[in-house]
Motif scaffolding. Structure first.
Motif, mmCIF file in Angstrom:
data_model
loop_
_atom_site.group_PDB
_atom_site.id
_atom_site.type_symbol
_atom_site.label_atom_id
_atom_site.label_comp_id
_atom_site.label_asym_id
_atom_site.label_seq_id
_atom_site.Cartn_x
_atom_site.Cartn_y
_atom_site.Cartn_z
ATOM 1 N N LEU A 1 42.205 53.267 55.363
ATOM 2 C CA LEU A 1 41.855 52.287 56.387
ATOM 3 C C LEU A 1 42.261 50.869 55.976
ATOM 4 C CD1 LEU A 1 38.396 53.594 57.682
ATOM 5 C CD2 LEU A 1 40.698 54.274 58.330
ATOM 6 N N PRO A 2 41.977 50.439 54.743
ATOM 7 C CA PRO A 2 42.468 49.108 54.345
ATOM 8 C C PRO A 2 43.988 48.989 54.390
ATOM 9 C CG PRO A 2 40.715 49.805 52.877
ATOM 10 C CD PRO A 2 41.045 50.988 53.742
ATOM 11 N N LEU A 3 44.711 50.049 54.047
ATOM 12 C CA LEU A 3 46.174 49.997 54.095
ATOM 13 C C LEU A 3 46.652 49.766 55.522
ATOM 14 C CD1 LEU A 3 48.981 50.345 52.827
ATOM 15 C CD2 LEU A 3 48.723 52.824 53.154
ATOM 16 N N VAL A 4 46.069 50.463 56.480
ATOM 17 C CA VAL A 4 46.461 50.274 57.879
ATOM 18 C C VAL A 4 46.121 48.863 58.329
ATOM 19 C CG1 VAL A 4 45.970 50.979 60.246
ATOM 20 C CG2 VAL A 4 46.351 52.715 58.480
ATOM 21 N N ARG A 5 44.925 48.385 57.988
ATOM 22 C CA ARG A 5 44.555 47.022 58.378
ATOM 23 C C ARG A 5 45.526 46.007 57.801
ATOM 24 N NH1 ARG A 5 39.407 48.447 56.253
ATOM 25 N NH2 ARG A 5 38.055 49.421 57.804
ATOM 26 N N ALA A 6 45.902 46.183 56.538
ATOM 27 C CA ALA A 6 46.846 45.253 55.913
ATOM 28 C C ALA A 6 48.192 45.289 56.612
ATOM 29 C CB ALA A 6 47.001 45.586 54.427
ATOM 30 N N ALA A 7 48.659 46.485 56.986
ATOM 31 C CA ALA A 7 49.934 46.591 57.703
ATOM 32 C C ALA A 7 49.860 45.907 59.065
ATOM 33 C CB ALA A 7 50.311 48.066 57.872
ATOM 34 N N GLU B 1 44.590 23.129 73.832
ATOM 35 C CA GLU B 1 45.208 23.001 72.515
ATOM 36 C C GLU B 1 44.255 23.354 71.370
ATOM 37 O OE1 GLU B 1 48.386 22.777 72.433
ATOM 38 O OE2 GLU B 1 48.464 22.368 74.580
ATOM 39 N N ASP B 2 42.971 23.570 71.630
ATOM 40 C CA ASP B 2 42.075 24.020 70.561
ATOM 41 C C ASP B 2 42.526 25.398 70.063
ATOM 42 O OD1 ASP B 2 40.511 21.790 70.773
ATOM 43 O OD2 ASP B 2 38.810 22.786 71.738
ATOM 44 N N LEU B 3 42.334 25.651 68.757
ATOM 45 C CA LEU B 3 42.599 26.982 68.212
ATOM 46 C C LEU B 3 41.472 27.911 68.632
ATOM 47 C CD1 LEU B 3 44.219 28.900 66.346
ATOM 48 C CD2 LEU B 3 42.746 28.117 64.462
ATOM 49 N N LEU B 4 41.820 28.936 69.385
ATOM 50 C CA LEU B 4 40.827 29.904 69.835
ATOM 51 C C LEU B 4 40.711 31.081 68.879
ATOM 52 C CD1 LEU B 4 41.580 30.093 73.680
ATOM 53 C CD2 LEU B 4 39.910 28.657 72.480
ATOM 54 N N LEU B 5 41.846 31.652 68.490
ATOM 55 C CA LEU B 5 41.865 32.843 67.654
ATOM 56 C C LEU B 5 43.012 32.720 66.661
ATOM 57 C CD1 LEU B 5 41.416 35.440 70.542
ATOM 58 C CD2 LEU B 5 39.678 34.863 68.833
ATOM 59 N N ALA B 6 42.727 32.961 65.391
ATOM 60 C CA ALA B 6 43.735 32.818 64.348
ATOM 61 C C ALA B 6 44.550 34.089 64.184
ATOM 62 C CB ALA B 6 43.069 32.454 63.026
ATOM 63 N N ASP C 1 45.834 42.165 59.103
ATOM 64 C CA ASP C 1 44.454 41.750 58.881
ATOM 65 C C ASP C 1 44.364 41.061 57.518
ATOM 66 O OD1 ASP C 1 41.699 41.581 58.358
ATOM 67 O OD2 ASP C 1 41.274 43.442 59.415
ATOM 68 N N PRO C 2 43.925 39.780 57.469
ATOM 69 C CA PRO C 2 43.872 39.083 56.186
ATOM 70 C C PRO C 2 42.727 39.531 55.287
ATOM 71 C CG PRO C 2 42.978 37.679 57.911
ATOM 72 C CD PRO C 2 43.505 38.924 58.589
ATOM 73 N N ASP C 3 41.787 40.303 55.805
ATOM 74 C CA ASP C 3 40.639 40.757 55.020
ATOM 75 C C ASP C 3 40.454 42.259 55.258
ATOM 76 O OD1 ASP C 3 38.404 40.620 53.377
ATOM 77 O OD2 ASP C 3 37.047 40.059 55.015
ATOM 78 N N PRO C 4 41.361 43.081 54.721
ATOM 79 C CA PRO C 4 41.392 44.493 55.111
ATOM 80 C C PRO C 4 40.373 45.390 54.420
ATOM 81 C CG PRO C 4 43.145 44.044 53.548
ATOM 82 C CD PRO C 4 42.487 42.718 53.838
ATOM 83 N N LEU C 5 39.752 44.910 53.340
ATOM 84 C CA LEU C 5 38.865 45.776 52.566
ATOM 85 C C LEU C 5 37.455 45.777 53.148
ATOM 86 C CD1 LEU C 5 39.985 44.791 48.963
ATOM 87 C CD2 LEU C 5 40.454 46.947 50.137
ATOM 88 N N PRO C 6 36.758 46.916 53.065
ATOM 89 C CA PRO C 6 35.352 46.928 53.482
ATOM 90 C C PRO C 6 34.526 46.065 52.540
ATOM 91 C CG PRO C 6 35.896 48.981 52.374
ATOM 92 C CD PRO C 6 37.193 48.224 52.522
ATOM 93 N N ARG C 7 33.472 45.465 53.074
ATOM 94 C CA ARG C 7 32.626 44.575 52.281
ATOM 95 C C ARG C 7 31.227 45.165 52.168
ATOM 96 N NH1 ARG C 7 36.254 41.859 49.532
ATOM 97 N NH2 ARG C 7 37.887 41.036 50.898
ATOM 98 N N PRO C 8 30.645 45.158 50.963
ATOM 99 C CA PRO C 8 29.314 45.751 50.794
ATOM 100 C C PRO C 8 28.209 44.821 51.262
ATOM 101 C CG PRO C 8 30.091 44.900 48.703
ATOM 102 C CD PRO C 8 31.207 44.681 49.687
ATOM 103 N N VAL C 9 27.077 45.419 51.574
ATOM 104 C CA VAL C 9 25.839 44.691 51.796
ATOM 105 C C VAL C 9 24.849 45.156 50.731
ATOM 106 C CG1 VAL C 9 26.242 44.440 54.259
ATOM 107 C CG2 VAL C 9 24.980 46.423 53.432
ATOM 108 N N ILE C 10 23.803 44.389 50.523
ATOM 109 C CA ILE C 10 22.809 44.745 49.521
ATOM 110 C C ILE C 10 21.569 45.294 50.221
ATOM 111 C CG2 ILE C 10 21.377 43.942 47.605
ATOM 112 C CD1 ILE C 10 24.369 43.954 47.026
ATOM 113 N N LEU C 11 21.209 46.528 49.875
ATOM 114 C CA LEU C 11 19.974 47.146 50.323
ATOM 115 C C LEU C 11 19.162 47.525 49.092
ATOM 116 C CD1 LEU C 11 21.296 49.467 53.211
ATOM 117 C CD2 LEU C 11 20.417 47.136 53.385
ATOM 118 N N ARG C 12 17.965 48.021 49.299
ATOM 119 C CA ARG C 12 17.159 48.468 48.150
ATOM 120 C C ARG C 12 17.131 49.994 48.118
ATOM 121 N NH1 ARG C 12 12.098 49.969 49.760
ATOM 122 N NH2 ARG C 12 11.520 49.369 51.896
ATOM 123 N N ALA C 13 17.116 50.526 46.938
ATOM 124 C CA ALA C 13 17.081 51.976 46.767
ATOM 125 C C ALA C 13 15.759 52.508 47.301
ATOM 126 C CB ALA C 13 17.249 52.342 45.296
#
Length: 393
Positions: free
Chosen positions: A305-311, A138-143, A314-326
């Motif tokens: 790609l986000p449009l397909v994920r949303a269809a 009964e534990d939630l494994l995957l949402a 996927d509750p978080d369809p947008l790509p997310r940035p990371v911070i690097l240094r120039a």
């Protein structure tokens, strides 16, 4: 004339149009890459009993020595209860018999004709994987909305699920258009260029598990475009490349109007990729990308790609940035937000080459996009910059 939309505003408007797809139940071994249409709860407890984490001896409480009375193997447990002073040989993954409270490692044990002594005594509970330490029934494994990776698929199977509820595969048609496009790259006349955008976009969509149909290349002719659009009937999403700008031969907009599609919005304040177009036709969403290959790639990454994920749910369809240094100085930015093709090197990032929107060699070398705000001043080497990793697209 209406001002071009900002990126986040345009993305939000597009995702709000994502078609709602029905769910279906498929065998778990066919669900890799699919998105769950419902929560998955454990149908069993894992592990189902106390199991040994090592090879050795399951010991009854006490200081020893212990009399060896049997063996517990994975899949063939010792069936009796251990009495004080008794032990059994045990293998990794085997059930710990009732009456045992620890496992003595085989390398810490001495066997003298079935009389087991410990050279290093383990504390109670050591080397035992307790029943349910991973999860309980009964534990939630995957949402709902989770994409099934190999490890998540293994978790669902371990949880007792031979079938899984997933969102139906998104049906996508990808069409490139333009009189200059040659369908065979090996037979390209001087006034032509090989058609590559549809193949590129289809390849970007492939990891998402879509059903992709490629159409074209289609010449800049309204009758030809009408015939090509008819081939996209029944798809959930149509992605076009080329013909969505303002030139005399950019005929995608009028062809879409002829087809019964209504324009939702047009033009985005980004570089490359300004002449992006979004339209709808019933529940179908049409995404018109620019024809320059880099512009087409960047807008597919940020929008298709986000449009397909949303269809897919996927509750978080947008790509997310990371911070690097120039890794090098970056120039000032003009009035449009820019996405620079770049190569990451550890925690630093440098430009991949020419930033022209037709430069495929730089795009092919890039593994990320540097996100530069509109009107931003120059950036010195070493300064932090937001970066989108392309493998996360």
């Amino acid at each position: 004339m209406t001002a071009p939309l900002g990126l986040e505003d345009a993305q939000a408007r597009l995702l709000a149009l994502a078609p709602a797809l029905r769910s279906e139940t498929v065998p778990a071994d066919a669900a890799l890459g699919r998105v769950l249409a419902g929560d998955v709860h454990a149908a069993r407890t894992q592990p189902p009993a106390d199991l040994s984490a090592m090879d050795g001896y399951a010991l009854a409480p006490g200081e020893g020595p212990w009399r060896l009375v049997g063996e517990s193997r994975a899949g063939a447990p010792f069936r009796d209860v251990l009495s004080p002073g008794e032990c059994v040989r045990i293998s990794t993954g085997a059930m710990v018999p009732p009456g045992a409270d620890r496992v003595l490692l085989q390398e810490d044990a001495a066997d003298e004709n079935g009389r087991i002594t410990a050279t290093e005594m383990p504390p109670p509970g050591r080397h035992i994987r307790a029943r349910g330490f991973d999860f309980h029934a009964e534990d939630l494994l995957l949402a709902k909305g989770t994409r099934l990776t190999p490890a998540r698929l293994a978790l669902a199977l371990a949880g007792g699920h031979g079938t899984l509820p997933v969102t139906r595969r998104v049906r996508v048609a990808v069409m490139d258009s333009g009189d200059e496009l040659a369908p065979d790259p090996a037979r390209c006349l001087p006034h032509q260029i090989p058609a590559s955008n549809a193949a590129m976009i289809a390849a970007m969509l492939a990891p998402l598990g879509c059903e992709v149909t490629r159409i074209g290349p289609v010449p800049d002719d309204r009758e030809a475009l009408a015939g090509a659009l008819a081939l996209a009937e029944g798809t959930d999403i149509l992605v076009t490349s080329g013909g969505a700008s303002v030139g005399d031969h950019d005929l995608v907009k009028p062809a879409l109007a002829d087809w019964g599609a209504g324009i939702a919005f047009w033009k985005i304040a980004i570089k490359p990729g300004k002449p992006l177009l979004v339209a709808t036709r019933g529940d179908q969403v049409i995404l018109g990308l620019p024809g320059n290959p880099v512009s087409s790639f960047v807008t597919a990454f940020l929008f298709a790609l986000p449009l397909v994920r949303a269809a897919q749910g996927d509750p978080d369809p947008l790509p997310r940035p990371v911070i690097l240094r120039a890794g090098e100085p970056l120039p000032a930015v003009g009035p449009r937000r820019e996405f620079l093709r770049a190569v990451s090197e550890g925690d630093a990032v440098r430009l991949a080459g020419s930033q022209d929107s037709s430069a495929l060699s730089a795009l092919a070398a890039a593994d990320c996009l540097i996100d530069r705000p509109a009107g931003a001043p120059p950036v010195p080497a070493g300064a932090p910059v937001p970066v989108f990793r392309l493998q996360n697209g």
